[in-house]
Design an enzyme around this catalytic site. Structure first.
Site, PDB file in Angstrom:
ATOM      1  N   THR A   1       0.879  -1.157   0.000  1.00 19.14           N
ATOM      2  CA  THR A   1       0.000   0.000   0.000  1.00 19.14           C
ATOM      3  C   THR A   1       0.919   1.209   0.000  1.00 19.14           C
ATOM      4  O   THR A   1       2.125   1.082   0.254  1.00 19.14           O
ATOM      5  CB  THR A   1      -0.906   0.056   1.247  1.00 19.14           C
TER       6      THR A   1
ATOM      7  N   LYS B   1       0.829   3.705   4.380  1.00 18.69           N
ATOM      8  CA  LYS B   1       1.243   3.363   5.755  1.00 18.69           C
ATOM      9  C   LYS B   1       2.611   4.015   6.011  1.00 18.69           C
ATOM     10  O   LYS B   1       2.687   5.236   6.049  1.00 18.69           O
ATOM     11  CB  LYS B   1       1.231   1.853   5.930  1.00 18.69           C
TER      12      LYS B   1
HETATM   13  N1  DSN Z   1      -6.234  -2.890   7.475  1.00 20.43           N
HETATM   14  C1  DSN Z   1      -4.793  -2.758   7.439  1.00 20.43           C
HETATM   15  C2  DSN Z   1      -4.179  -2.870   8.781  1.00 20.43           C
HETATM   16  O1  DSN Z   1      -4.668  -2.206   9.667  1.00 20.43           O
HETATM   17  O2  DSN Z   1      -3.202  -3.583   8.975  1.00 20.43           O
HETATM   18  C3  DSN Z   1      -4.158  -3.672   6.485  1.00 20.43           C
HETATM   19  O3  DSN Z   1      -4.737  -3.533   5.235  1.00 20.43           O
END
Ligand code: DSN
Length: 412
Positions: free
Chosen positions: A223, A226
């Site tokens: 992604t 993050k």
């Molecule tokens: N939903 C995310 C997480 O919090 O790790 C991963 O996609």
């Protein structure tokens, strides 16, 4: 007053309330971060007005000349960041990136091997409630229950038995380093492909703080929102040899029109990530997680696997006699946002859990360092050890607000 407030007061008010929540709270969800103003501006730009199905130089719509430029910028910068031969920046999310690799490499019913969700994996890695668990024959590995780390020998044994087509590595709640070479070797030994999903640790991999799987494993998915600190979205990296099959799996295989405003913002994010300060930032994320982990440990809270090598801490609250849900709610009342999380050998449902996941990327973006992490760790421990003490929670809530207020989201 914003323009939106003059046209839609309801939505503008909600955004304002969320701005206050983010400003005066501490965001410790391991998968979240704060984007730069430049990323925000690109996301909110007129690039959203265009359909650009296809790829640069080969689109199904006219008027894509500037979209070609921005998508090429995003692809080239991502390749440079990770040393990749090929990049696809169109997946709308990490799950879509993973889906594209499955579609490129497997037929429905083929054997897939991955880490179980309850021991750190991700829904899209073959959970029975996800498309990935429904379309493929999934066998999962977990962690060794003594060390709570991946046992590569055990992974190799399972691989020998099930002969998967694809082995997935990478996790959503694993506080330790992952040996990508070992995973690729295991995959090679059974003639499988290896996919590393580095969504959580992408920033650490890009800056060499964690081993970068690009060039080691067959496919890397991520992604961008993050530890990479970009817009919400996904991306894929692979060798030139696999480029065409990956691109075809993304479009037309799995998605229609790409989100060009998000691709523009990805390009901005990748440029930011190429700066030396991004390495310092990621180094600080890890230092911050370690500083907080030490305080929690000193308070007698049990850290799954005994500590952390990355941006997150996983707590086992069994000894405190409280659930992850209770902990999440109590900390939330004090303005500390975390999420309940399953732990190895979990015996509660994912809506309750025995664990708590805590991450440092967002507070590190705000400029907080070890000293603030120690303070936050003290607050977390105080609340978790006396979870029904509303007076203490409310007092800490005031202190959280004061600390957060000193670190504005957008100081500029
Ligand atoms: N939903 C995310 C997480 O919090 O790790 C991963 O996609």
């Amino acid at each position: 007053m914003s323009y939106l407030a003059t046209t839609d007061r309801d939505v503008a008010d909600v955004i304002d309330m969320e701005r206050m929540r983010q400003t005066y709270g501490l965001e410790l969800i391991a998968s979240e971060n704060l984007v730069s103003r430049a990323v925000l501006e690109a996301m909110g730009s007129i690039m959203t007005n265009k359909y650009a199905e296809g790829y640069p130089g080969k689109r199904y719509y006219g008027g894509c000349e500037f979209h070609d430029v921005v998508e090429n910028l995003a692809r080239d910068r991502l390749k440079q960041l990770f040393g990749a031969e090929h990049a696809n920046v169109q997946p709308h999310s990490g799950t879509q990136a993973n889906m594209a690799i499955y579609f490129a490499t497997m037929e429905c019913g083929d054997p897939l091997m991955s880490m179980s969700l309850s021991q750190g994996g991700h829904l899209s890695h073959g959970s029975p409630v996800s498309f990935s668990g429904k379309l493929y024959k999934v066998t999962q590995y977990g962690v060794d229950l003594e060390t709570e780390t991946i046992d590569y020998g055990a992974v190799a044994e399972i691989a020998k038995k099930v002969r998967p087509k694809v082995i997935v590595c990478g996790a959503s709640a694993y506080p330790r380093t992952i040996d990508f070479k070992a995973f690729q070797e295991i995959a090679d030994s059974v003639d499988a492909r290896c996919m590393a999903d580095i969504a959580h640790i992408a920033g650490l991999c890009a800056t060499g703080i964690h081993e970068n799987p690009v060039g080691i494993v067959d496919y890397t998915t991520t992604t961008t929102h993050k530890t990479l600190r970009g817009p919400r979205g996904g991306a894929i990296m692979c060798s030139s040899e696999n480029a065409q099959m990956v691109d075809k799996a993304v479009f037309p295989g799995m998605q229609g029109g790409p989100l060009m405003h998000i691709i523009a913002a990805k390009a901005v994010c990748f440029k930011e990530a190429l700066r030396p300060s991004f390495t310092d930032y990621n180094r600080q994320i890890v230092k911050n997680a370690r500083a907080m982990a030490e305080v929690l440990d000193n308070h007698g809270l049990r850290l799954v696997s005994g500590g952390t090598d990355n941006h997150l801490i996983l707590l086992d609250l069994t000894a405190q006699g409280i659930t992850g849900l209770e902990a999440e709610v109590a900390l939330g009342k004090a303005g500390i946002t975390v999420n309940k999380n399953t732990i190895p050998n979990e015996n509660r449902s994912p809506f309750v859990t025995s664990g708590l996941r805590i991450g440092t990327p967002a507070v590190t973006t705000r400029g907080m360092k070890e000293q603030e992490m120690r303070q936050i760790g003290e607050w977390i421990a105080t609340i978790l050890k006396d979870i029904r003490n509303e007076t203490a929670i409310s007092k800490i809530g005031g202190q959280v607000k004061e600390l957060a207020g000193k670190y504005p989201l957008y100081p500029e």
